[in-house]
Scaffold this motif. Structure first.
Motif, PDB file in Angstrom:
ATOM      1  N   LEU A  51       0.812  -1.221   0.000  1.00 30.50           N
ATOM      2  CA  LEU A  51       0.000   0.000   0.000  1.00 30.50           C
ATOM      3  C   LEU A  51       0.849   1.277   0.000  1.00 30.50           C
ATOM      4  N   PRO A  52       1.989   1.328   0.671  1.00 25.91           N
ATOM      5  CA  PRO A  52       2.808   2.543   0.552  1.00 25.91           C
ATOM      6  C   PRO A  52       3.250   2.824  -0.887  1.00 25.91           C
ATOM      7  N   TYR A  53       3.576   1.773  -1.637  1.00 21.90           N
ATOM      8  CA  TYR A  53       3.923   1.937  -3.054  1.00 21.90           C
ATOM      9  C   TYR A  53       2.744   2.540  -3.819  1.00 21.90           C
ATOM     10  N   ILE A  54       1.540   2.031  -3.526  1.00 17.61           N
ATOM     11  CA  ILE A  54       0.346   2.526  -4.211  1.00 17.61           C
ATOM     12  C   ILE A  54       0.076   3.976  -3.830  1.00 17.61           C
ATOM     13  N   ALA A  55       0.288   4.305  -2.547  1.00 16.34           N
ATOM     14  CA  ALA A  55       0.102   5.686  -2.108  1.00 16.34           C
ATOM     15  C   ALA A  55       1.089   6.608  -2.825  1.00 16.34           C
ATOM     16  N   ASP A  56       2.335   6.162  -2.998  1.00 20.21           N
ATOM     17  CA  ASP A  56       3.333   6.974  -3.700  1.00 20.21           C
ATOM     18  C   ASP A  56       2.968   7.164  -5.167  1.00 20.21           C
ATOM     19  N   LEU A  57       2.244   6.206  -5.730  1.00 17.93           N
ATOM     20  CA  LEU A  57       1.801   6.356  -7.120  1.00 17.93           C
ATOM     21  C   LEU A  57       0.838   7.527  -7.247  1.00 17.93           C
ATOM     22  N   GLY A  58       0.069   7.791  -6.184  1.00 18.39           N
ATOM     23  CA  GLY A  58      -0.794   8.966  -6.166  1.00 18.39           C
ATOM     24  C   GLY A  58      -2.244   8.710  -6.517  1.00 18.39           C
ATOM     25  N   VAL A  59      -2.646   7.445  -6.622  1.00 24.17           N
ATOM     26  CA  VAL A  59      -4.026   7.143  -7.012  1.00 24.17           C
ATOM     27  C   VAL A  59      -4.988   7.448  -5.864  1.00 24.17           C
ATOM     28  N   ASP A  60      -6.264   7.569  -6.209  1.00 18.08           N
ATOM     29  CA  ASP A  60      -7.286   7.879  -5.219  1.00 18.08           C
ATOM     30  C   ASP A  60      -7.897   6.634  -4.587  1.00 18.08           C
ATOM     31  N   ALA A  61      -7.942   5.559  -5.349  1.00 19.19           N
ATOM     32  CA  ALA A  61      -8.644   4.366  -4.876  1.00 19.19           C
ATOM     33  C   ALA A  61      -8.016   3.117  -5.476  1.00 19.19           C
ATOM     34  N   VAL A  62      -8.269   1.987  -4.833  1.00 19.10           N
ATOM     35  CA  VAL A  62      -7.846   0.683  -5.323  1.00 19.10           C
ATOM     36  C   VAL A  62      -9.082  -0.167  -5.548  1.00 19.10           C
ATOM     37  N   TRP A  63      -9.159  -0.777  -6.723  1.00 22.77           N
ATOM     38  CA  TRP A  63     -10.202  -1.780  -7.001  1.00 22.77           C
ATOM     39  C   TRP A  63      -9.545  -3.138  -6.901  1.00 22.77           C
ATOM     40  N   ILE A  64     -10.084  -3.991  -6.033  1.00 19.93           N
ATOM     41  CA  ILE A  64      -9.532  -5.325  -5.839  1.00 19.93           C
ATOM     42  C   ILE A  64     -10.462  -6.347  -6.485  1.00 19.93           C
ATOM     43  N   SER A  65      -9.923  -7.119  -7.418  1.00 18.54           N
ATOM     44  CA  SER A  65     -10.708  -8.191  -8.037  1.00 18.54           C
ATOM     45  C   SER A  65     -11.089  -9.228  -6.978  1.00 18.54           C
TER      46      SER A  65
END
Length: 550
Positions: A51-65
């Protein structure tokens, strides 16, 4: 975990109920993201670790299959228990921890709900098939055989063959639009609708921020079971099913796309509106009526927040004219609707391979999608520039690919594990044998390799997402196409009460000279593209963009 009652309270006016409008959503295919326990399959604790990597990417939300309990014949899209996590992915406590960690990082969580069908191992179906008069006998779509014993009509499964399967318990056929082990629920039964809404409430009470609704236009079927008409060869395309699949030979007006669906979507929206700031994005799978259905499903404020169709998930690379037409067609079909754009996902060949893009073109298409009016879905690994992986038949897992091999190789090539590092055979994904092999050519594009390089593809994704966030007009502003540009150039003027932005995209491998529209346009930086401004015109290099405020 006790169900929360907070959803019944009056909405918090400080909450942005419109957060989804223009959001950048990052899709995770959990089997292939990060394995935390060495069994070769990604899991929820693996997602938490990244999740820290995803936060650094700057996205607003995560969709999990899907991560629900499942026999995994379609890798989670065949659900046998909607209210639990499959042990291979973890536990409900792991999911609660994921929600808490993500929210602490400012990331919202959207989960994939598969409502049109279940696994044949779901207790509902086990009961339904047991007799013709049990309490759930009408929860699935059952039909008598034709006089000669054949299926009741000509409906076809996306995964090949008839969409009807003979059941020896009831001596009737049941409907399955996908695998025969994925029987379709009967949405004409209001008890079914209520049960599925209760499933959504279960996850809302656990803190999810929204849903991606799988195959949203497949929920209802024609109660008269009328056969689909043939589709003229000139109108067939392979945006939904591969060209080798006769599914494309029909005009699917009776086995999906039914008008009765609107009332259920309004029930679903009413449930979501009980909570402070929930969203839903529907997947509209149809080759003929996709945008028309998107328009119907997103009209007004009582249905879906947004939907996506397959216009940009198709095999053909969209040039400037094609993009312009899709945008115009969407505006005509859904004048008050909201789009969710995507170039790649877990069901299609990755777009860098599908469209044959080099790095310059790939970077430009990201700038394009992040400049469109609508929300955006990015697929895991896209930010690293990962291409489609080559999977040998002996390693193939996808039943769709196995069925149509070798003309269609299935979906495994876009589902291979993430490459986190380049110095291990499994790319840092797992200490065990991965469920699909890690593509060797992905290792050179690993996250660690790109992390410190601002000029890398990962650096470009971070930069462009930050650019979108720095200019809110790109997320929620109106959009008008610019006329009089060279054939290879798409131009948009994005505007709201606070700002106007000119966006030009040269979608060709040759430079293009574009005359600027009227206005005092001042160049913007922070996006990484270079163009030569010449008074009232701009020279756009091949596969380049120009942004200006005015």
């Amino acid at each position: 975990m006790q169900a929360s009652a907070t959803h019944a309270a009056a909405p918090d006016r400080a909450v942005d109920r419109d957060w989804w409008r223009g959001a950048v959503i990052y899709q995770i295919y959990p089997r292939s993201y990060q394995d935390s326990d060495g069994d070769g399959v990604g899991d929820l604790r693996g997602i938490i670790a990244r999740l820290p990597y995803i936060a650094d990417l700057g996205v607003d939300a995560v969709w999990i299959s899907p991560f629900f309990t499942s026999p995994m014949l379609d890798f989670g899209y065949d659900v046998s228990d909607y209210r639990d996590v499959d042990p291979m992915f973890g536990t409900l406590q792991d999911f609660d921890d994921l929600i808490e960690t993500a929210h602490g990082l400012g990331i919202k969580i959207i989960i994939d709900l598969v409502l049109s069908h279940t696994s044949d191992q779901h207790p509902w179906f086990v009961e339904s098939r047991a007799s013709r008069d049990n309490p759930k006998a009408d929860w699935y779509v059952w039909a008598e055989a034709a006089e000669d014993g054949t299926p009741p009509n000509n409906w076809l499964s996306i995964f090949g063959g008839s969409s009807w399967e003979w059941d020896t318990e009831r001596c009737q056929y049941y409907l399955h639009n996908f695998l025969r082990e994925q029987p379709d629920l009967n949405f004409h039964n209001e008890e079914v609708q209520t049960a599925l809404l209760d499933v959504a409430r279960f996850w809302l009470d656990r803190g999810v921020d929204g849903f991606r609704l799988d195959t949203i236009n497949f929920y209802f079927h024609d109660q008269l079971l009328r056969s689909n008409p043939a589709l003229p060869p000139a109108e067939r395309n392979d945006s939904i099913a591969p060209s080798v699949n006769p599914y494309n030979f029909q005009n699917h007006v009776f086995d999906k796309n039914r008008p009765e669906n609107i009332a259920f979507l309004e029930r679903f929206r009413a449930l979501m509106d009980e909570y402070p700031a929930i969203t839903a994005v529907g997947e509209v799978g149809d080759a003929q009526y996709g945008l028309q259905i998107v328009g119907q499903y997103t009209a007004g404020d009582a249905r879906m927040h947004m939907c996506y169709a397959f216009e940009f998930l198709a095999p053909e690379r969209p040039d400037a004219a094609r993009v312009a037409k899709v945008l115009s067609d969407f505006d005509a079909a859904a004048p008050d609707g909201w789009a969710c754009w995507a170039f790649s996902n877990h069901d299609v060949v990755r777009h860098v391979t599908r469209w044959g893009l080099d790095d310059r073109a790939y970077r430009l298409y990201l700038a394009l999608i992040l400049s469109l009016r609508g929300s955006v879905c990015l697929y895991q690994g896209e930010e690293l520039g990962l291409g489609e992986a080559e999977i040998g038949f002996e390693d193939l897992q996808d039943p769709y690919g196995i069925r149509f091999w070798p003309k269609f190789k299935g979906r495994d090539g876009c589902r291979t594990p993430m490459a986190w590092t380049s110095n291990s055979r499994n790319g840092g994904f797992s200490d065990g044998k991965p469920w699909l092999p890690v593509a060797t050519d992905h290792l050179a594009r690993s996250a660690v390799q790109q992390e410190a390089d601002e000029g890398s593809m990962l650096g470009h994704y971070r930069r462009m997402i930050a650019f979108r966030h720095a200019h809110p007009v790109l997320a929620k502003g109106d959009s008008v196409q610019v006329e009089g540009l060279p054939e290879s150039v798409l131009g948009l003027i994005r505007s709201d009460a606070e700002a106007r932005m000119l966006c030009l995209f040269n979608l060709s491998d040759r430079p293009a000279l574009a005359t600027l529209p009227d206005g005092d346009w001042q160049p913007l930086d922070g996006h990484g593209f270079n163009a030569d401004r010449q008074d009232r015109s701009v020279m756009l290099p091949a596969y380049s963009a120009y942004f200006a405020a005015g």
